[in-house]
Design an enzyme around this catalytic site. Structure first.
Site: not given
Lengths: 418, 146
Positions: A118, A195, A198, A221, A360
């Site tokens: 991303h 990261d 997700q 999220k 993104c």
């Protein structure tokens, strides 16, 4: 199959029975308990934490501290001071790049990222490399959208300072081998930055077991409020790092000519914290843990398999990323005759919310050879009816656009005849 | 064709627009163009290069290249038909009317001088698609500036 969590837990979904929300990879809907926790903070506990000598401020401080302990526990972290509250994953990664990166990376050093990142885990490292005259190295993907450990072995060296990679790709859904990549980074003498935007919402994440040095996540999220999130880091690294932003709350002594810093986590939390959002995020952790993160992951996998099968059976649909076994609950695809943006509009008319665009991840889109894809993503409130609504909408879009040229994707002869 | 789509969706994806999408007019490079104006929408990846040729103050040639959704492509295609032969002042006036229509001006949507462009008026109900309809027109506006 039913949803894992009742729609009635989510005021927005309860108020819109015809809404098929398939964009949770962008942001999740919020359960009533999270919204209530935020309201309750403002109605009963609102004062500036760490400031006042009065009872209400102490209560606000306690609420903020307890939220940190609760969220840290969600990630298997026993030392809550190693959880820094941030505005989300983007802020967390910028913190690592701006503090650890800027203070350690030198000219000629190398920063390793991957082609599926991303922009939030791409641009900060690219800019750091440019600033420091370091080299940004990009680990390329395999044809199925996965990362091979051998590519990391080829890329990492004694010059590598930082290895930054996503746990789960937001565009492809690929689940990466975090432990193995972190081990390779450590063996090369580099720190690893994961990261987790997700992964945190969708699977059990045990920070110590992952073996990474830094893990970034977003609250919004994972059923929490927008503008909430955090960075979890190894204590020795966080203690050695200079502050990222300066101001109130993060100081120890401010003299006319210099300043000393507060202890962790406050050193990295300048200014009045978003205590209400921290409390809301803690409520989100309660909500998710009550369902069980293993159950959340299993539910999404079932939905993903179902959607994958339905879309894979369509001749005019191209699915990006690996087979369901290697991915989490996000599904990117294109239709031969229908541009993703047009598909999203037609689905919107059917009450189906999907994402259309580059997610993104422009460097990834360039490698896929498409300017945009459509993406459906699943969460604990989704059920089979959401997928069926999307499939029905796709059939309408196909009929409407039958015979249209495909200016943005390769033409597949005869694929639109349905 | 009855696809049981909502009236707003049907109004946006009407046959004339789909026709321009399927068979774009004046699509391709203009070899002797005086100006080529690139325009892109970073949100969705749509890209358009507007090619303009002038004969004095008048647009004598107009074409476009690029790729994108049906709305951006159809709008660019219709633009080329609407602008050819117009003076800079006329093209700028057309831009004003079209822009107003896409932003929801009902009076502009009834303006017969917009001709086939009126078929794009349904876009105004979809704020997320306004930028698609205006992409080529933003390029035109740049092209009309000296």
């Amino acid at each position: 199959m039913n949803s894992l969590a009742p729609r009635s837990d989510f005021p927005l979904l309860a108020a819109n029975p015809g809404l098929h929300y398939l964009d949770s990879a962008a942001t999740s809907q919020k359960p009533r308990s999270v919204i209530d926790a935020i309201v309750r903070f403002y109605e009963t506990t609102n004062a500036n934490p760490h400031r006042g000598a009065y009872t209400l401020s102490v209560q606000a401080t306690d609420a903020y501290h307890n939220a940190r302990v609760r969220i840290a526990r969600f990630f298997g972290v026993v030392d809550p001071a190693t959880l820094i509250f941030t505005r989300g994953t983007t802020d967390s990664i910028n913190l690592v790049a701006g503090s650890y990166g800027r203070s350690t990376v030198r000219a000629g050093d190398e920063i390793v990222i991957t082609a599926m990142e991303h922009h939030a885990n791409f641009v900060p490292w690219q800019q750091l490399a440019l600033e420091k005259k370091a080299r940004l190295r990009i680990v390329e993907l395999e044809a199925d959208g996965t990362l091979e450990l051998d590519r990391f072995r080829e890329t990492l060296s004694g010059r590598t300072r930082i290895v930054a990679f996503s746990h789960v790709s937001n565009a492809l859904g690929t689940v990466n081998a975090v432990r193995e990549i972190a081990a390779l980074a450590r063996a090369a003498g580099a720190v690893s930055v994961c990261d987790g935007a997700q992964s945190a919402p969708h699977m059990r994440v045990d920070f110590p077991a992952l073996g990474v040095d830094f893990y970034a996540f977003s609250g919004h999220k994972m059923c929490g409020p927008m503008g909430s999130g955090g960075l979890i880091g190894r204590r020795d690294l966080l203690e050695a790092m200079p502050p990222y932003q300066t101001g109130g709350d993060m100081i120890e002594f401010v003299r006319d000519s210099d300043t000393t810093w507060n202890v962790l986590p406050h050193k990295f939390e300048a200014g009045t914290p978003s205590a209400a959002d921290a409390v809301g995020l803690a409520a989100a952790c309660d909500y998710l843990d009550a369902l069980g993160m293993d159950a959340v992951a299993a539910h999404e996998k079932t939905l993903l398999r179902l959607a994958y099968e339905r879309l894979a059976a369509m001749d005019d649909v191209t699915i990006y990323g690996p087979v369901p076994e290697k991915r989490s609950g996000a599904l990117s695809f294109t239709m031969t005759d229908v541009h993703p943006h047009d598909l999203a509009t037609i689905l919107d008319g059917e009450g189906v919310c999907i994402r259309a665009g580059h997610h993104c991840a422009q460097p990834l889109m360039r490698r896929l050879g498409v300017p945009a894809t459509a993406r459906a993503s699943f969460y604990l409130y989704n059920d089979e009816a959401d997928i069926e609504a999307m499939v029905r909408g796709m059939e309408k879009a196909r009929k409407l656009f039958a015979g249209a040229p495909a200016p943005s994707v390769g033409e597949i002869a005869g694929a639109s005849a349905s | 064709m009855d696809l049981d789509l909502s009236p707003n969706i049907q109004a946006m994806f009407q046959e004339l627009i789909l026709d321009h999408y399927r068979r774009p007019r004046n699509k391709g490079a203009l070899p002797d163009a005086d100006r080529v104006i690139p325009m892109h929408n970073p949100l969705c990846g749509d890209e358009i290069d507007l090619h303009l040729k002038f004969d004095g103050d008048r647009v004598s040639g107009v074409a476009f290249t690029g790729r994108g959704c049906s709305i951006s492509q159809a709008s660019a295609s219709m633009l080329t038909e609407a602008v050819k032969g117009k003076t800079r002042a006329e093209a700028t006036a057309l831009w004003d009317r079209f822009h107003a229509m896409i932003l929801g001006d009902q009076e502009a949507a009834r303006d017969k001088s917009l001709g086939a462009l009126r078929s794009l008026s349904g876009v105004s109900r979809f704020p997320a698609r306004v930028r698609c309809a205006l992409l080529a027109w933003d390029a035109l506006k740049q092209g009309m500036k000296g």
